[in-house]
Design a protein around this motif. Structure first.
Motif, PDB file in Angstrom:
ATOM      1  N   VAL A  51       0.830  -1.207   0.000  1.00 17.46           N
ATOM      2  CA  VAL A  51       0.000   0.000   0.000  1.00 17.46           C
ATOM      3  C   VAL A  51       0.868   1.262   0.000  1.00 17.46           C
ATOM      4  O   VAL A  51       0.464   2.284  -0.545  1.00 17.46           O
ATOM      5  N   ILE A  52       2.066   1.181   0.567  1.00 19.45           N
ATOM      6  CA  ILE A  52       2.983   2.333   0.508  1.00 19.45           C
ATOM      7  C   ILE A  52       3.386   2.589  -0.943  1.00 19.45           C
ATOM      8  O   ILE A  52       3.302   3.721  -1.431  1.00 19.45           O
ATOM      9  N   VAL A  53       3.803   1.548  -1.629  1.00 18.25           N
ATOM     10  CA  VAL A  53       4.179   1.690  -3.042  1.00 18.25           C
ATOM     11  C   VAL A  53       2.983   2.169  -3.858  1.00 18.25           C
ATOM     12  O   VAL A  53       3.095   3.081  -4.685  1.00 18.25           O
ATOM     13  N   LEU A  54       1.829   1.567  -3.630  1.00 21.81           N
ATOM     14  CA  LEU A  54       0.602   1.952  -4.335  1.00 21.81           C
ATOM     15  C   LEU A  54       0.267   3.421  -4.083  1.00 21.81           C
ATOM     16  O   LEU A  54      -0.108   4.153  -5.003  1.00 21.81           O
ATOM     17  N   GLY A  55       0.429   3.878  -2.846  1.00 24.19           N
ATOM     18  CA  GLY A  55       0.141   5.269  -2.513  1.00 24.19           C
ATOM     19  C   GLY A  55       1.037   6.244  -3.253  1.00 24.19           C
ATOM     20  O   GLY A  55       0.570   7.251  -3.790  1.00 24.19           O
ATOM     21  N   PHE A  56       2.345   5.952  -3.277  1.00 23.01           N
ATOM     22  CA  PHE A  56       3.268   6.828  -4.000  1.00 23.01           C
ATOM     23  C   PHE A  56       2.980   6.830  -5.500  1.00 23.01           C
ATOM     24  O   PHE A  56       3.284   7.798  -6.184  1.00 23.01           O
ATOM     25  N   TRP A  57       2.374   5.775  -5.997  1.00 23.63           N
ATOM     26  CA  TRP A  57       2.028   5.699  -7.419  1.00 23.63           C
ATOM     27  C   TRP A  57       0.703   6.404  -7.708  1.00 23.63           C
ATOM     28  O   TRP A  57       0.589   7.168  -8.664  1.00 23.63           O
ATOM     29  N   VAL A  58      -0.312   6.177  -6.865  1.00 24.65           N
ATOM     30  CA  VAL A  58      -1.660   6.646  -7.207  1.00 24.65           C
ATOM     31  C   VAL A  58      -1.900   8.107  -6.837  1.00 24.65           C
ATOM     32  O   VAL A  58      -2.656   8.791  -7.525  1.00 24.65           O
ATOM     33  N   VAL A  59      -1.280   8.615  -5.786  1.00 26.24           N
ATOM     34  CA  VAL A  59      -1.545  10.000  -5.378  1.00 26.24           C
ATOM     35  C   VAL A  59      -1.181  10.995  -6.485  1.00 26.24           C
ATOM     36  O   VAL A  59      -2.001  11.862  -6.826  1.00 26.24           O
ATOM     37  N   PRO A  60       0.001  10.903  -7.111  1.00 31.97           N
ATOM     38  CA  PRO A  60       0.284  11.844  -8.204  1.00 31.97           C
ATOM     39  C   PRO A  60      -0.664  11.674  -9.395  1.00 31.97           C
ATOM     40  O   PRO A  60      -1.016  12.653 -10.053  1.00 31.97           O
ATOM     41  N   ARG A  61      -1.069  10.458  -9.663  1.00 32.62           N
ATOM     42  CA  ARG A  61      -2.001  10.217 -10.776  1.00 32.62           C
ATOM     43  C   ARG A  61      -3.365  10.842 -10.481  1.00 32.62           C
ATOM     44  O   ARG A  61      -3.962  11.487 -11.331  1.00 32.62           O
ATOM     45  N   TYR A  62      -3.859  10.638  -9.257  1.00 37.06           N
ATOM     46  CA  TYR A  62      -5.178  11.146  -8.888  1.00 37.06           C
ATOM     47  C   TYR A  62      -5.199  12.674  -8.829  1.00 37.06           C
ATOM     48  O   TYR A  62      -6.183  13.300  -9.198  1.00 37.06           O
ATOM     49  N   THR A  63      -4.114  13.265  -8.361  1.00 40.34           N
ATOM     50  CA  THR A  63      -4.091  14.725  -8.153  1.00 40.34           C
ATOM     51  C   THR A  63      -3.512  15.496  -9.336  1.00 40.34           C
ATOM     52  O   THR A  63      -3.384  16.715  -9.247  1.00 40.34           O
ATOM     53  N   ALA A  64      -3.172  14.823 -10.409  1.00 38.88           N
ATOM     54  CA  ALA A  64      -2.609  15.503 -11.580  1.00 38.88           C
ATOM     55  C   ALA A  64      -3.547  16.619 -12.038  1.00 38.88           C
ATOM     56  O   ALA A  64      -4.745  16.413 -12.219  1.00 38.88           O
ATOM     57  N   GLY A  65      -3.009  17.806 -12.150  1.00 37.60           N
ATOM     58  CA  GLY A  65      -3.787  18.959 -12.589  1.00 37.60           C
ATOM     59  C   GLY A  65      -4.551  19.660 -11.483  1.00 37.60           C
ATOM     60  O   GLY A  65      -5.183  20.689 -11.731  1.00 37.60           O
ATOM     61  N   MET A  66      -4.516  19.141 -10.274  1.00 38.85           N
ATOM     62  CA  MET A  66      -5.205  19.783  -9.149  1.00 38.85           C
ATOM     63  C   MET A  66      -4.260  20.764  -8.473  1.00 38.85           C
ATOM     64  O   MET A  66      -3.052  20.516  -8.368  1.00 38.85           O
ATOM     65  N   ALA A  67      -4.802  21.872  -8.010  1.00 35.26           N
ATOM     66  CA  ALA A  67      -3.982  22.892  -7.356  1.00 35.26           C
ATOM     67  C   ALA A  67      -3.417  22.386  -6.025  1.00 35.26           C
ATOM     68  O   ALA A  67      -2.278  22.683  -5.676  1.00 35.26           O
ATOM     69  N   ASP A  68      -4.204  21.624  -5.273  1.00 34.18           N
ATOM     70  CA  ASP A  68      -3.789  21.134  -3.964  1.00 34.18           C
ATOM     71  C   ASP A  68      -3.718  19.607  -4.000  1.00 34.18           C
ATOM     72  O   ASP A  68      -4.752  18.944  -4.062  1.00 34.18           O
ATOM     73  N   PRO A  69      -2.489  19.051  -3.931  1.00 34.92           N
ATOM     74  CA  PRO A  69      -2.395  17.590  -3.967  1.00 34.92           C
ATOM     75  C   PRO A  69      -2.787  16.919  -2.647  1.00 34.92           C
ATOM     76  O   PRO A  69      -3.014  15.716  -2.617  1.00 34.92           O
ATOM     77  N   ASP A  70      -2.877  17.682  -1.570  1.00 35.78           N
ATOM     78  CA  ASP A  70      -3.197  17.093  -0.266  1.00 35.78           C
ATOM     79  C   ASP A  70      -4.678  17.291   0.044  1.00 35.78           C
ATOM     80  O   ASP A  70      -5.061  17.994   0.961  1.00 35.78           O
ATOM     81  N   ARG A  71      -5.501  16.643  -0.740  1.00 37.93           N
ATOM     82  CA  ARG A  71      -6.950  16.770  -0.610  1.00 37.93           C
ATOM     83  C   ARG A  71      -7.443  15.870   0.509  1.00 37.93           C
ATOM     84  O   ARG A  71      -6.932  14.774   0.708  1.00 37.93           O
ATOM     85  N   SER A  72      -8.461  16.312   1.226  1.00 42.21           N
ATOM     86  CA  SER A  72      -8.933  15.567   2.396  1.00 42.21           C
ATOM     87  C   SER A  72      -9.496  14.196   2.055  1.00 42.21           C
ATOM     88  O   SER A  72      -9.461  13.292   2.885  1.00 42.21           O
ATOM     89  N   GLU A  73      -9.996  14.021   0.833  1.00 39.38           N
ATOM     90  CA  GLU A  73     -10.575  12.712   0.502  1.00 39.38           C
ATOM     91  C   GLU A  73      -9.508  11.643   0.238  1.00 39.38           C
ATOM     92  O   GLU A  73      -9.803  10.457   0.220  1.00 39.38           O
ATOM     93  N   ILE A  74      -8.264  12.062   0.052  1.00 40.69           N
ATOM     94  CA  ILE A  74      -7.181  11.096  -0.151  1.00 40.69           C
ATOM     95  C   ILE A  74      -6.832  10.496   1.206  1.00 40.69           C
ATOM     96  O   ILE A  74      -6.355  11.196   2.099  1.00 40.69           O
ATOM     97  N   VAL A  75      -7.076   9.200   1.352  1.00 39.86           N
ATOM     98  CA  VAL A  75      -6.797   8.535   2.627  1.00 39.86           C
ATOM     99  C   VAL A  75      -5.916   7.297   2.476  1.00 39.86           C
ATOM    100  O   VAL A  75      -5.664   6.611   3.464  1.00 39.86           O
ATOM    101  N   ILE A  76      -5.414   7.028   1.271  1.00 37.25           N
ATOM    102  CA  ILE A  76      -4.493   5.900   1.131  1.00 37.25           C
ATOM    103  C   ILE A  76      -3.251   6.139   1.990  1.00 37.25           C
ATOM    104  O   ILE A  76      -2.632   5.200   2.484  1.00 37.25           O
ATOM    105  N   ASP A  77      -2.908   7.407   2.211  1.00 30.68           N
ATOM    106  CA  ASP A  77      -1.785   7.741   3.078  1.00 30.68           C
ATOM    107  C   ASP A  77      -2.078   7.378   4.528  1.00 30.68           C
ATOM    108  O   ASP A  77      -1.211   6.885   5.246  1.00 30.68           O
ATOM    109  N   GLU A  78      -3.329   7.573   4.962  1.00 24.56           N
ATOM    110  CA  GLU A  78      -3.722   7.150   6.309  1.00 24.56           C
ATOM    111  C   GLU A  78      -3.655   5.634   6.441  1.00 24.56           C
ATOM    112  O   GLU A  78      -3.254   5.117   7.486  1.00 24.56           O
ATOM    113  N   VAL A  79      -4.050   4.930   5.407  1.00 25.57           N
ATOM    114  CA  VAL A  79      -3.995   3.466   5.441  1.00 25.57           C
ATOM    115  C   VAL A  79      -2.548   3.016   5.622  1.00 25.57           C
ATOM    116  O   VAL A  79      -2.244   2.191   6.488  1.00 25.57           O
ATOM    117  N   ALA A  80      -1.642   3.575   4.829  1.00 24.17           N
ATOM    118  CA  ALA A  80      -0.228   3.202   4.926  1.00 24.17           C
ATOM    119  C   ALA A  80       0.325   3.504   6.318  1.00 24.17           C
ATOM    120  O   ALA A  80       0.977   2.655   6.939  1.00 24.17           O
TER     121      ALA A  80
END
Length: 165
Positions: A51-80
């Motif tokens: 899940v750590i590897v998955l998180g580092f892979w998916v967070v940039p993909r999900y937040t691409a083009g967003m002004a704030d990459p640390d969005r509250s709905e992102i919780v894969i980081d909490e899981v890790a």
């Protein structure tokens, strides 16, 4: 809904309100207990690494083009981070020879509470990682919080077992 969103929000648990990070952590604890029961510490450790590897892979993909990459709905980081914290009591129980269906509540409750404390408080390295304001920082602050929570859980267990018993 995209696969990136499914994973970044950890099966949409990050969409729960209020306090999506706490919901994500609670879901992580429940899933961590299931992993522990199925395969004890080794399975939880393997899943945490994945899940750590998955998180580092998916967070940039999900937040691409967003002004704030640390969005509250992102919780894969909490899981890790939460699974890192859970690994401390899981390892202790595994090392002590307890069966996989035995994960006494003080261990997982302490891991949950300490993780939420460090994730919200953001001391030292947790805060430094959070202030990066980039996709790596999204993951790193929770990984540091998980490490600190694991250490605090070990210390609490040592105090409880050494002083109280």
């Amino acid at each position: 809904m995209s696969m990136d969103r499914l994973l970044a929000t950890w099966f949409y648990s990050g969409l729960l309100r209020p306090a999506p990070g706490t919901w994500g952590s609670a879901v992580a604890v429940a899933m961590g207990l299931i992993l522990h029961r199925i395969g004890h510490f080794p399975l939880l450790a393997l899943a945490t690494g994945l899940v750590i590897v998955l998180g580092f892979w998916v967070v940039p993909r999900y937040t691409a083009g967003m002004a704030d990459p640390d969005r509250s709905e992102i919780v894969i980081d909490e899981v890790a981070g939460q699974w890192l914290a859970l690994m401390a009591p899981s390892f202790g129980f595994w090392h002590a020879g307890l069966t996989a269906d035995n994960f006494p509540w003080p261990g997982w409750v302490a891991a949950f509470l300490f993780f939420r404390l460090f994730d919200i408080w953001k001391p030292w390295l947790v805060g430094r990682a959070d202030r990066r304001h980039d996709t790596a920082g999204v993951m790193l602050d929770d990984l540091w919080a998980g490490i600190f929570a694991a250490i605090a859980t070990i210390i609490a267990a040592g105090v409880a077992h050494g002083v109280l018993m």
